[in-house]
Scaffold this motif. Sequence first.
Motif, PDB file in Angstrom:
ATOM      1  N   CYS A 317       0.840  -1.194   0.000  1.00 46.94           N
ATOM      2  CA  CYS A 317       0.000   0.000   0.000  1.00 46.94           C
ATOM      3  C   CYS A 317       0.879   1.250   0.000  1.00 46.94           C
ATOM      4  O   CYS A 317       1.700   1.430   0.877  1.00 46.94           O
ATOM      5  N   LYS A 319      -0.122   4.290   0.362  1.00 50.10           N
ATOM      6  CA  LYS A 319      -0.618   5.300   1.307  1.00 50.10           C
ATOM      7  C   LYS A 319       0.027   5.143   2.683  1.00 50.10           C
ATOM      8  O   LYS A 319       0.391   6.117   3.318  1.00 50.10           O
ATOM      9  N   CYS A 320       0.145   3.892   3.148  1.00 52.13           N
ATOM     10  CA  CYS A 320       0.661   3.686   4.504  1.00 52.13           C
ATOM     11  C   CYS A 320       1.947   2.879   4.512  1.00 52.13           C
ATOM     12  O   CYS A 320       2.500   2.609   5.573  1.00 52.13           O
ATOM     13  N   CYS A 341      -5.669  -3.510   2.284  1.00 51.03           N
ATOM     14  CA  CYS A 341      -4.522  -2.946   3.015  1.00 51.03           C
ATOM     15  C   CYS A 341      -4.536  -3.463   4.461  1.00 51.03           C
ATOM     16  O   CYS A 341      -5.559  -3.445   5.134  1.00 51.03           O
ATOM     17  N   THR A 343      -3.203  -2.239   7.142  1.00 49.70           N
ATOM     18  CA  THR A 343      -3.466  -1.200   8.150  1.00 49.70           C
ATOM     19  C   THR A 343      -4.965  -0.981   8.293  1.00 49.70           C
ATOM     20  O   THR A 343      -5.493  -0.913   9.401  1.00 49.70           O
ATOM     21  N   CYS A 352      -6.167   4.101   7.240  1.00 47.90           N
ATOM     22  CA  CYS A 352      -5.695   4.069   5.852  1.00 47.90           C
ATOM     23  C   CYS A 352      -6.895   4.033   4.934  1.00 47.90           C
ATOM     24  O   CYS A 352      -7.833   3.264   5.136  1.00 47.90           O
ATOM     25  N   GLN A 354      -6.919   3.350   1.687  1.00 44.63           N
ATOM     26  CA  GLN A 354      -6.776   2.503   0.504  1.00 44.63           C
ATOM     27  C   GLN A 354      -7.999   1.589   0.353  1.00 44.63           C
ATOM     28  O   GLN A 354      -8.284   0.788   1.233  1.00 44.63           O
TER      29      GLN A 354
HETATM   30 ZN   LIG Z   1      -2.658   1.330   3.583  1.00 48.17          ZN
END
Ligand SMILES: [Zn+2]
Length: 512
Positions: A317, A319-320, A341, A343, A352, A354
Motif C-alpha cells: 500500500c 498510502k501507509c 490494506c 493497516t 488508511c 486505501q
Molecule cells: Zn494502507
Amino acid sequence: METRSLDEKEPICAVYARVSVERNSESVEHQVSLLREFVRSKGLGVIPDEFIYEDVVSASKYSIWERPAMKRLLEDAKDGKFSILLFKGISRSVRDTQEALEILERFKQKGIRVISFEENYDSSREDSKFIFGIHALLAEQESEKISVRVKLGMKEKVKKGEWAGLSPFGYRVKDKKLVVDPEEAEIVKKIFDMYVDENVGTSTIAVHLNEHGYRTRNGRPWSRKTVRDMLKNEVYIGRITYNKKSLKRIRDFDSETQKKKWVRIPNSQDDWVIVENSHDAIIDKKKFEKAQIMLAERSRNLEPSNVIFPLAGILKCKKCKKSIVGLTSKAKGKTYRYYCCNTYLRFGRSFCSQPNINAEKIEAYILELLAEKLKTIQDQIVLGKNIGVVKPNTKDIEKKLKQVEAQIEKVNRDTSELYFERDNMEPLQYQFIMQQLREKAKSLNEEKEQLLSKLQISEESEEMMKEVESHLTEFFNLDISEPRKVRKVLRHFIEVIWLDDKHLDIHYKFDF
Ligand SMILES: [Zn+2]
C-alpha cells in the motif's frame, strides 16, 4: 592565553554513566564527581561537561548498543572527540560478560583507552583484561541470582492471589488485588458479546471499537491482535496464571545485524502457577469457553490453504507503506477474492483510506502489463542483446567470509597458546579465558555457516538469471487458473507493486 593552549592539550576524558530507574540507584553526579577526582589524582586529563554520557535504563531490558547515549558515545569516539573513556563500573552497566568484552573491543579498535574504576581496569595495561573478565563474570552471576530471587517472590505473590505488574484492561490494582474497572469492563463485555453472541470477527470488532473512539490502555487503536489477546486472557474469568512462558534473549540469525532479540519460550507445566477465583470475573466461564472454541475454529478458517493470492507479498500500500493482504468473502454460496490494506484491516478506515480491490481484475491487469514488458525482453534476447538483470552481490559475502575464517584461525591459535601457558596462570583465570575463547569460536563458526548458506543462495539466484529465458517461455505459456504458478512466475520478474487507490507503480527486477 598560553595557559589556555596548555589546557587544550590535555586529553579529553568521556564518562559513561548508567542510571537505573530502580530505587537506590546511584546518581550521575556522584559517579562523575568520583571519576573527576580519580582523573585529577592520576593526571589523566579533563572531563568536560559535554562529554558526560548518561543513559537511563529500566532493569536490563535493552542491550547496551541500543541505548541512545551509548550510540552517541560510539559516534563521538569514531570522530576522535575524546581519547579516554571512563566507567565507574563497566560490569554494572552491561547485561553480560559478552557485552562488556564487546565494549572494550569496540572502543579499543577506535584507539580509545578504556578505564573502569571499580574493576581497576585500564585497557592500556596488558594484564588487566584478566582482572576485568573475572569481575564481569562475577557481576553476571550476581544478576542471575537476583533474577531467580525475583521469580520466586513473584510465584509466592501469585499464589496468594496478588497481582504483580500492570493491571489488564478491565481491571485496576487495589491493595495488590485486581478490582473491576466498571468503564473498561463494559468494553471487555462488549468484545465477548460481539464475538460469541453476534459472531463478529476480531478484525471487525477492532474496527468497530476504533470508529467509536475507543482506545487501548496506552492510547493506541485496537487491532485484531489486541482483541484476540483479550478473548484468550483467562484473567477475565477470575483466574490468574503465571509462568506459562519465560522471556529469553537469543541471537536472531534471520537479521543482518545478528542482534539479540527477546522471545517467549513455554515453560514446563510443573512451573505454572494457576489461581482460580483470585478476583471478580468480568466474563462467565461458559461464554469464555465458547469464545475459545470459536477462536480455534476461526484460526483454522482464517487462511484456507486452497486459496492462493498470486500478488501476496508483492503488493504494497503506497498510502501507509504497509503490506496488502489477500482475503476472501462469501456471498450467495460463491467465494470472492480481494486484496485489502493490512493497516485498514487491523485498525479501520480512519488509519488508511486505501480501498479494497477485486483480486481477479488486478491480477489480470498486472499479467497484461508484464506480458508487454516481457515481450520487449524477448525481442532483445532474439536480437542478441544483454538484458540488465540485477546481479546478486556475492563479493561482500565472500570478503566477510574470509574475515570470519581468519578470526576462527586466530581464536584457534589463541586457544592452543593459552593451553601451553596454563601452568603460569591461576586456574580461575585459565578457565575463564578458555571459556571465553570457546564461546567466541562457537559464535564465529555459526557466523561462518550463515555466510556459506548466503553464498549458496546467491549462487542459486545467479543460476536463476541464466534461467530467465526459460522463465520467459514459462510466462508466455502460463495457465492463469493456477495461482501458485502465477505467483512463482510473477516473483521472478517483479520486486514490488505499490498500490495507490487504483494506480499501480510496478518495480521490476530488470533494467529495461
Ligand atoms: Zn494502507
